[in-house]
Design an enzyme around this catalytic site. Structure first.
Site, PDB file in Angstrom:
ATOM      1  CB  ALA A 170      -0.908   0.008   1.215  1.00 56.80           C
ATOM      2  CD  GLU A 171       4.143   3.917   4.086  1.00 57.28           C
ATOM      3  OE1 GLU A 171       4.794   4.935   4.336  1.00 57.28           O
ATOM      4  OE2 GLU A 171       4.012   2.983   4.893  1.00 57.28           O
TER       5      GLU A 171
ATOM      6  CG  ASP B 129       5.106  -5.061   9.329  1.00 64.10           C
ATOM      7  OD1 ASP B 129       4.343  -5.937   9.779  1.00 64.10           O
ATOM      8  OD2 ASP B 129       5.224  -4.825   8.116  1.00 64.10           O
TER       9      ASP B 129
END
Lengths: 207, 330
Positions: free
Chosen positions: A6-7, A115
């Site tokens: 997504a990033e 993460d």
């Protein structure tokens, strides 16, 4: 292309005759250009500085060769080692105490990874290498250290049904050596978070 | 045909809605409390609710063309919300259920926002950005549970906007005033942008914006506040979608009335090949229809309350509620 998230996107390439990973943060059309640049710039810098801080205390991370915060680009060494995920899936022995100690060392220095999934951990002969500090933070909050570990616990639950409990216990054993001062409190926090039971979350990308 | 009457009274709207079993809206009456100064005071709002509740119920029945006896169950917002306000709605609902001898259904206000948003937008398996005066969460359905993927670590975005408006001397509700001002703003000011994983934090953003009042044009602060806060919300919504592999997004709650916020979420969905599903703006804010609709879904599951055990739950978290079976509304 190794991964599109997504990033950011990750590309495998050659840079100055070295095997590298190029991480490029993706520009978002929904936010205005100026804000987009500001966010990409600060996150790129933060990520590399966290990697650097981790190295200072002996936690292995890829080597940053080149950095362009304006374009959101980090060129770093491609570490050709198996991930914790694949090693576990193949049923091979893993030194989980060493991994726990590494995480403890990181936390004791006031750094959280953000993460900590088994795909973001490589197993090298010199010790575990931690990848992707993109969601990392500097903190002193026990809650954040506990969340870091809890995410790993959850990922292990998904990965190894049945054996996750034992695996996580070994990680905590090592952790108490790495973070002598606070491991008891953090273990209690992990229990608390498990009971809250609302953390299907965090850990945005699985490579 | 079975009809459900729903009562909303969690914050500043006393709403009475009537829907049929397919979710057709037969009545949507709202009595909105507007504070003379500052924010919503629970006791004042509850007094206002008590004064207007009978009128609201009668109007709703009349507009639906029904008598109380025609309604098959009475639903009310049991929480989360302001205690004194919730108790007015609960009392009215209990009374109606007792005199009509119909089932009483306790509904979670947040779940009702999600379910009406899903129904009205035609989404099937969306990620919801739920944003209002008291709530800021990214929620989705996993099996028969609601799962909060991310949320604010301090204050809700609506609360942040209202607080800023109050400091800047704007009237309640602050959101629409800020939206008007923001249209005239151009300059992006240095205001903190705070996303941690899938959570956001708004208090630092508010503090900095308040410090700028009087020093730079208010239009620019309003503009920056919106751009920064809404970008944070859009980013965590995208992270949740990426993590879950879901491609539908919807917005629910009063702050969803802001056009810029909806534009951002829409743009984010387009860029990632997903779908932003919009619906009639009047259902974004608090209303009785959403309570009636979720009430009617729960009634089918036999989820009724005993009158004696129907106390309100002011801090009721959505994770503690079971979701009704997913229907395909398309």
């Amino acid at each position: 292309m190794i991964y599109l998230g997504a990033e950011a996107e990750l590309i495998h390439g050659i840079w100055a005759s070295k095997d590298v990973v190029v991480k490029r943060r993706i520009s978002k059309g929904y936010r205005m250009k100026e804000l987009d640049l500001r966010i990409i710039w600060s996150r790129t810098l933060k990520e590399t500085s966290l990697m650097h801080d981790a190295k200072k205390i002996g936690v292995l991370t890829p080597t940053v060769y080149h950095l362009n915060p304006k374009m959101g680009i980090i060129v770093m060494s491609f570490e050709n080692f198996p991930t914790l995920r694949n090693t576990m899936l193949e049923g091979k022995e893993v030194d989980l105490k060493a991994l726990g100690r590494t995480i403890g060392t990181l936390h004791a220095a006031g750094l959280v990874h953000g993460d900590l999934t088994p795909s973001n951990i490589l197993l090298s002969p010199g010790g575990p290498i931690l990848l992707d500090f993109g969601l990392g933070e500097r903190t002193k909050e026990e809650e954040m250290f506990a969340e870091d570990l809890y995410l790993l616990k959850r990922s292990l639950d998904e990965l190894l049904d049945g054996h996750a409990e034992t695996a996580f216990r070994k990680i905590l054993e090592g952790y108490s050596v790495g973070f002598v001062a606070k491991h008891e409190k953090i273990k209690a926090k992990i229990e608390e978070i498990s009971k809250r039971g609302r953390y299907i979350r965090r850990g945005v990308h699985h490579v | 045909m079975s009809f459900t009457l729903g009562i909303e009274s969690t914050h500043h709207v006393f709403g009475v809605g009537v829907v049929d079993e397919n979710g057709k809206v037969l009545a949507d009456v709202r009595k909105t409390f507007v504070p003379k100064t500052g924010g919503v005071h629970p006791r004042e709002a509850s007094k206002f609710f008590a004064a207007r509740s009978s009128e609201a119920v009668l109007e709703a029945l009349e507009s639906a063309g029904l008598r109380l006896g025609d309604v098959s169950c009475i639903a009310f917002a049991r929480g989360p919300g302001l205690g004194p306000c919730l108790r007015v709605g609960a009392t009215v609902a209990r009374t109606l259920a007792a005199i009509s001898k119909k089932d009483l259904i306790g509904v979670n206000h947040a779940a009702a926002h999600l379910e009406i948003a899903k129904k009205m937008s035609g989404a099937f398996d969306p990620v919801v950005l739920y944003v209002s005066g008291g709530n800021t969460q990214v929620i989705t359905w996993v099996g028969d549970r609601y799962v909060v993927m991310g949320e604010t670590e301090d204050i809700a975005v609506g609360n942040m906007l209202d607080s800023f408006a109050k400091s800047a001397g704007l009237e309640f509700p602050g959101g629409p005033r800020i939206e008007d001002l923001a249209r005239k703003g151009k300059r992006l000011l240095e205001i903190p942008y705070s996303v941690k994983g899938m959570n956001v934090s708004m208090s630092g953003t508010l503090t900095k914006a308040e410090k700028l009042i009087g020093k730079v044009p208010l239009e620019d602060i309003a503009f920056s506040l919106q751009e920064i806060a809404f970008s944070m919300l859009t980013e965590v919504t995208e992270r949740a979608m990426a993590y879950l592999g879901k491609d539908e997004a919807i917005v629910a709650g009063g702050v969803g009335l802001n056009v810029r916020l909806r534009d951002m979420v829409k743009k984010m969905c387009e860029e990632r090949g997903g779908k932003f599903l919009d619906y009639e703006p009047k259902y974004y804010g608090d209303n009785g229809v959403m309570i009636a609709w979720l009430g009617s879904l729960l009634a089918r599951e036999g989820d009724r309350l005993n009158l004696l055990e129907s106390t309100v739950i002011p801090k009721w978290r959505i994770e503690d509620v079971k979701a009704p079976p997913r229907l395909n509304y398309k």
